[in-house]
Design a protein around this motif. Structure first.
Motif, PDB file in Angstrom:
ATOM      1  N   ALA B 167     -23.755  32.771  10.886  1.00 58.46           N
ATOM      2  CA  ALA B 167     -23.667  34.229  10.791  1.00 58.46           C
ATOM      3  C   ALA B 167     -22.329  34.779  11.256  1.00 58.46           C
ATOM      4  CB  ALA B 167     -24.789  34.859  11.589  1.00 58.46           C
ATOM      5  N   PHE B 168     -21.801  35.691  10.472  1.00 57.90           N
ATOM      6  CA  PHE B 168     -20.597  36.420  10.831  1.00 57.90           C
ATOM      7  C   PHE B 168     -21.008  37.846  11.183  1.00 57.90           C
ATOM      8  CE2 PHE B 168     -19.052  33.134   7.953  1.00 57.90           C
ATOM      9  CZ  PHE B 168     -18.066  32.579   8.752  1.00 57.90           C
ATOM     10  N   PRO B 169     -20.128  38.584  11.848  1.00 53.66           N
ATOM     11  CA  PRO B 169     -20.487  39.971  12.167  1.00 53.66           C
ATOM     12  C   PRO B 169     -20.719  40.742  10.878  1.00 53.66           C
ATOM     13  CG  PRO B 169     -18.400  39.348  13.209  1.00 53.66           C
ATOM     14  CD  PRO B 169     -18.768  38.251  12.267  1.00 53.66           C
ATOM     15  N   PRO B 170     -21.859  41.359  10.700  1.00 54.30           N
ATOM     16  CA  PRO B 170     -22.174  42.010   9.437  1.00 54.30           C
ATOM     17  C   PRO B 170     -21.646  43.432   9.324  1.00 54.30           C
ATOM     18  CG  PRO B 170     -24.055  42.079  10.875  1.00 54.30           C
ATOM     19  CD  PRO B 170     -22.950  41.417  11.647  1.00 54.30           C
ATOM     20  N   ILE B 171     -20.679  43.815  10.113  1.00 53.01           N
ATOM     21  CA  ILE B 171     -20.153  45.180  10.001  1.00 53.01           C
ATOM     22  C   ILE B 171     -18.684  45.132   9.615  1.00 53.01           C
ATOM     23  CG2 ILE B 171     -21.733  46.379  11.543  1.00 53.01           C
ATOM     24  CD1 ILE B 171     -19.569  45.855  13.754  1.00 53.01           C
ATOM     25  N   PRO B 172     -18.268  46.114   8.773  1.00 55.23           N
ATOM     26  CA  PRO B 172     -16.865  46.094   8.354  1.00 55.23           C
ATOM     27  C   PRO B 172     -15.944  46.625   9.445  1.00 55.23           C
ATOM     28  CG  PRO B 172     -18.004  47.943   7.352  1.00 55.23           C
ATOM     29  CD  PRO B 172     -19.027  47.202   8.157  1.00 55.23           C
ATOM     30  N   GLY B 174     -14.855  45.640  12.150  1.00 49.89           N
ATOM     31  CA  GLY B 174     -14.549  44.618  13.142  1.00 49.89           C
ATOM     32  C   GLY B 174     -13.068  44.314  13.349  1.00 49.89           C
ATOM     33  N   LEU B 175     -12.159  45.073  12.716  1.00 48.45           N
ATOM     34  CA  LEU B 175     -10.733  44.780  12.854  1.00 48.45           C
ATOM     35  C   LEU B 175     -10.234  45.147  14.251  1.00 48.45           C
ATOM     36  CD1 LEU B 175      -9.234  46.098   9.476  1.00 48.45           C
ATOM     37  CD2 LEU B 175     -10.008  43.796  10.062  1.00 48.45           C
ATOM     38  N   VAL B 176      -9.463  44.233  14.833  1.00 48.42           N
ATOM     39  CA  VAL B 176      -8.921  44.442  16.182  1.00 48.42           C
ATOM     40  C   VAL B 176      -7.392  44.389  16.089  1.00 48.42           C
ATOM     41  CG1 VAL B 176      -8.860  43.494  18.524  1.00 48.42           C
ATOM     42  CG2 VAL B 176     -10.964  43.307  17.161  1.00 48.42           C
ATOM     43  N   PRO B 177      -6.690  45.323  16.720  1.00 49.54           N
ATOM     44  CA  PRO B 177      -5.224  45.264  16.690  1.00 49.54           C
ATOM     45  C   PRO B 177      -4.737  43.883  17.113  1.00 49.54           C
ATOM     46  CG  PRO B 177      -5.939  47.342  17.646  1.00 49.54           C
ATOM     47  CD  PRO B 177      -7.179  46.507  17.455  1.00 49.54           C
ATOM     48  N   HIS B 227     -13.520  38.415  12.126  1.00 44.91           N
ATOM     49  CA  HIS B 227     -13.744  39.787  12.616  1.00 44.91           C
ATOM     50  C   HIS B 227     -14.258  40.725  11.521  1.00 44.91           C
ATOM     51  CE1 HIS B 227     -10.841  39.091  16.255  1.00 44.91           C
ATOM     52  NE2 HIS B 227     -11.884  38.292  16.248  1.00 44.91           N
ATOM     53  N   ALA B 228     -13.863  40.456  10.290  1.00 45.31           N
ATOM     54  CA  ALA B 228     -14.339  41.245   9.151  1.00 45.31           C
ATOM     55  C   ALA B 228     -14.009  40.466   7.893  1.00 45.31           C
ATOM     56  CB  ALA B 228     -13.673  42.606   9.102  1.00 45.31           C
ATOM     57  N   MET B 229     -14.839  40.600   6.871  1.00 45.17           N
ATOM     58  CA  MET B 229     -14.495  39.982   5.586  1.00 45.17           C
ATOM     59  C   MET B 229     -15.054  40.826   4.450  1.00 45.17           C
ATOM     60  SD  MET B 229     -16.803  36.479   5.619  1.00 45.17           S
ATOM     61  CE  MET B 229     -18.523  36.471   6.108  1.00 45.17           C
ATOM     62  N   VAL B 286     -10.717  38.926   1.416  1.00 41.59           N
ATOM     63  CA  VAL B 286      -9.746  39.145   2.482  1.00 41.59           C
ATOM     64  C   VAL B 286     -10.540  39.110   3.783  1.00 41.59           C
ATOM     65  CG1 VAL B 286      -9.956  41.671   2.205  1.00 41.59           C
ATOM     66  CG2 VAL B 286      -7.959  40.696   3.373  1.00 41.59           C
ATOM     67  N   PHE B 287      -9.965  38.508   4.807  1.00 38.68           N
ATOM     68  CA  PHE B 287     -10.678  38.465   6.090  1.00 38.68           C
ATOM     69  C   PHE B 287      -9.694  38.557   7.240  1.00 38.68           C
ATOM     70  CE2 PHE B 287      -9.845  33.973   7.161  1.00 38.68           C
ATOM     71  CZ  PHE B 287      -9.507  33.458   5.919  1.00 38.68           C
ATOM     72  N   ALA B 288     -10.237  38.925   8.394  1.00 35.90           N
ATOM     73  CA  ALA B 288      -9.407  39.108   9.587  1.00 35.90           C
ATOM     74  C   ALA B 288      -9.864  38.157  10.677  1.00 35.90           C
ATOM     75  CB  ALA B 288      -9.527  40.548  10.083  1.00 35.90           C
ATOM     76  N   VAL B 289      -8.883  37.520  11.326  1.00 35.66           N
ATOM     77  CA  VAL B 289      -9.185  36.656  12.483  1.00 35.66           C
ATOM     78  C   VAL B 289      -8.158  36.968  13.569  1.00 35.66           C
ATOM     79  CG1 VAL B 289     -10.134  34.785  11.063  1.00 35.66           C
ATOM     80  CG2 VAL B 289      -7.691  34.775  11.641  1.00 35.66           C
ATOM     81  N   ALA B 290      -8.483  36.612  14.804  1.00 39.34           N
ATOM     82  CA  ALA B 290      -7.493  36.745  15.883  1.00 39.34           C
ATOM     83  C   ALA B 290      -6.271  35.910  15.516  1.00 39.34           C
ATOM     84  CB  ALA B 290      -8.100  36.256  17.199  1.00 39.34           C
ATOM     85  N   ALA B 291      -5.081  36.380  15.915  1.00 41.16           N
ATOM     86  CA  ALA B 291      -3.845  35.664  15.579  1.00 41.16           C
ATOM     87  C   ALA B 291      -3.913  34.217  16.047  1.00 41.16           C
ATOM     88  CB  ALA B 291      -2.639  36.386  16.201  1.00 41.16           C
ATOM     89  N   SER B 292      -4.604  33.985  17.135  1.00 38.82           N
ATOM     90  CA  SER B 292      -4.696  32.620  17.678  1.00 38.82           C
ATOM     91  C   SER B 292      -5.536  31.700  16.784  1.00 38.82           C
ATOM     92  CB  SER B 292      -5.289  32.656  19.089  1.00 38.82           C
ATOM     93  OG  SER B 292      -6.542  33.332  19.059  1.00 38.82           O
TER      94      SER B 292
END
Lengths: 354, 354
Positions: B167-172, B174-177, B227-229, B286-292
């Motif tokens: 499971a991934f977070p089901p909300i859009p 979720g983007l973090v600076p 974080h979001a996809m 398109v998806f977002a992940v922490a830079a690390s």
């Protein structure tokens, strides 16, 4: 967006015009917590699906596309129909309808105020049915005419209560020889209303487009064991009974003149040479109960607003193993003592009644 | 029914012709235990929905109507598209796609052999996605042309595993600076393929119509916290990013030239003055992940067949409270150090790409 605006292809682009239509029309009518999250997919929490927090173990799922023309007809419109049709299908499985998806295919040129009133009607029917519209989709296509058009798909999800209080057998193969067959009201109203509108015939016929929730609830409340139930739509009662008889490997005997038909519908059928047995309804059902439950079933359904004309129409007979495949699954006992074979609908019927 | 037969209005009557079409085309391709019961509504047993018998507590539900023209295009057809589109929407919520409903609206005149091949393609894609088609509906309407046409609605149900493994977070939102934004491949392929087919332009462009299951599975297997996809469809990457940025109250910076575009698509865009940022795909996300997590995410997705061109396209910035509403939510840092505002799609786009 003014009230005389029409839908253009840009409203289906997925861009700002789509967003605009969503906010000014759809969101206004369909607002709820689940839809408001505007995700690609809606998230349903099953722990909130049943009163008391019991978890459903089974779901009922149904889908139906509505392409009726005209979009607005005496007794309803495509919005109300799109809710009643799918909710009734879920109800017939014995589940409690709970969630609905809604896909709009709009032909460019459709008046936005007409779309708005159809959405209002759809939202009203959803509230009455106690279902939540959890996700939607809109596509715009080139129109056949300048005035546009509209098609709606609804898919419904119902929950079976594991306590079983409201649940009926979810299989159509439940007919038992000796059962009484009962219809919840007059045949052919919806079909006759659409036909009259399409042919420009003026009469008093209204579509019977309605939720069957009160009928199902009344039967459950009276503790009636329903052996099978089906809503009567495309193909009419004759087709539904043929399917039920085949699924249960039984024969069905109908009594001539037992199924109620409104006088105006009867008159239209006489004029056009149609048989109400093959005409679609959108708010009627046929169900089977043991003969010993017949009186109680009639009383409970007749107490509902939409079931006042409920009538016994026939009974279920044993289908002898010696009967040939060609022997009718459904036949009518005529008033002079003969029999008439009742086959499923063959050929066209009236297209676009639902 | 011969191979050069066409669909007629009688196939939508609900009578014997409908039954015939059901048996010769639909049942042949979509046969499964649930569908075979031919009920008004399908019954799903949630106790069989997850491996090991765990009960899902939440469901993801999505609906989409497909109206693409032409029905068959380089790289796919409307049948494959109807599965990929809805399955991808369910996947994006973090749920495992499991059940699908399927509503066909057919314009009279459609070749039955074409319908058959589209159903075969739909059934293949469903098998690949691991989803079961649990119920269906067919309506036939008057065609705009003699050749008929076809529209398909699919609604999808996915299950969230309470163990949470997939499971991934089901909300859009979720983007973090600081997050890295990654696309799973080249932009605009589907849109460019449909456009070329519609304009009669001959080139090598194929639709990217595909299931995103391998990409999501690879990210989950690598233990990446996404974080979001979102899948990139109508409105293109620009519109998706504007929606994500608004939902998360952040600003997005894109690097010019970072998003991959196939040379043939770039050439077509140059010719027609189009921007790949606004063109729809049907097999990209398109998806977002922490830079690390960026390096690990790139490696895991690049190891999949459809994700070989995966690339970092930008990053998420803090949106200062002092920024005006008019400040762009998404902007591009150009190669010469300037910035260019990237708004959501405004206006028409190309209709009927999905």
């Amino acid at each position: 967006m003014t009230s005389d605006s029409v839908i253009t292809l840009a409203h289906g682009s997925g861009g700002l015009d789509s967003e605009n239509l969503m906010q000014t029309v759809f969101a206004r009518h369909f607002q709820n917590d689940i839809l408001a999250r505007l995700e690609d997919a809606a998230t349903l929490d099953l722990r909130e699906a049943l009163p008391g927090g019991a978890m459903p173990q089974k779901l009922a799922v149904s889908t139906d596309s509505f392409v009726v023309e005209p979009l607005v007809f005496p007794g309803g419109d495509i919005g109300k129909l799109a809710i009643c049709g799918t909710v009734n299908d879920v109800l017939m499985s014995g589940a409690a309808p709970k969630y609905l998806t809604c896909g709009f295919i709009i032909e460019a040129g459709l008046s936005i105020s007409l779309l708005d009133s159809i959405c209002a009607s759809l939202a009203d029917a959803a509230r009455e049915a106690g279902v939540v519209i959890v996700c939607g989709d809109t596509k715009v296509i080139e129109g056949k005419t300048q005035n546009g058009g509209l098609m709606i798909n609804t898919s419904g999800i119902g929950v079976f209560d594991p306590e079983g209080a409201a649940a009926f057998p979810p299989i159509p193969a439940g007919l038992v020889p000796g059962d009484s067959l009962i219809v919840s009201g007059a045949l052919g109203d919806h079909h006759a209303a659409i036909l009259s509108a399409r042919m420009g015939i003026e009469n008093e016929i209204q579509s019977d487009c309605a939720l069957l929730t009160p009928v199902v609830t009344a039967l459950a409340a009276a503790g009636i064991s329903v052996h099978a139930m089906r809503d009567i739509t495309r193909g009419g009662l004759a087709t539904v009974l043929n399917e039920l008889a085949a699924a249960s490997s039984v024969t069905i005997e109908l009594a001539e003149g037992a199924a109620p038909v409104q006088p105006a519908v009867k008159a239209l059928c006489g004029l056009l040479g149609l048989d109400p047995l093959y005409m679609g309804n959108e708010g009627k059902m046929v169900f089977a109960v043991a003969a010993s439950d017949e009186t109680a079933a009639l009383a409970s359904v007749r107490a509902t607003e939409i079931g006042r004309e409920t009538a016994v129409i026939g009974r279920v007979l044993l289908r002898e193993k010696t009967e040939t495949l060609l022997a009718p699954r459904v036949f009518m006992r005529t008033s002079i003592g003969g029999t008439r074979r009742i086959d499923a609908l063959y050929g066209e019927g009236l297209p676009r009644i639902c």
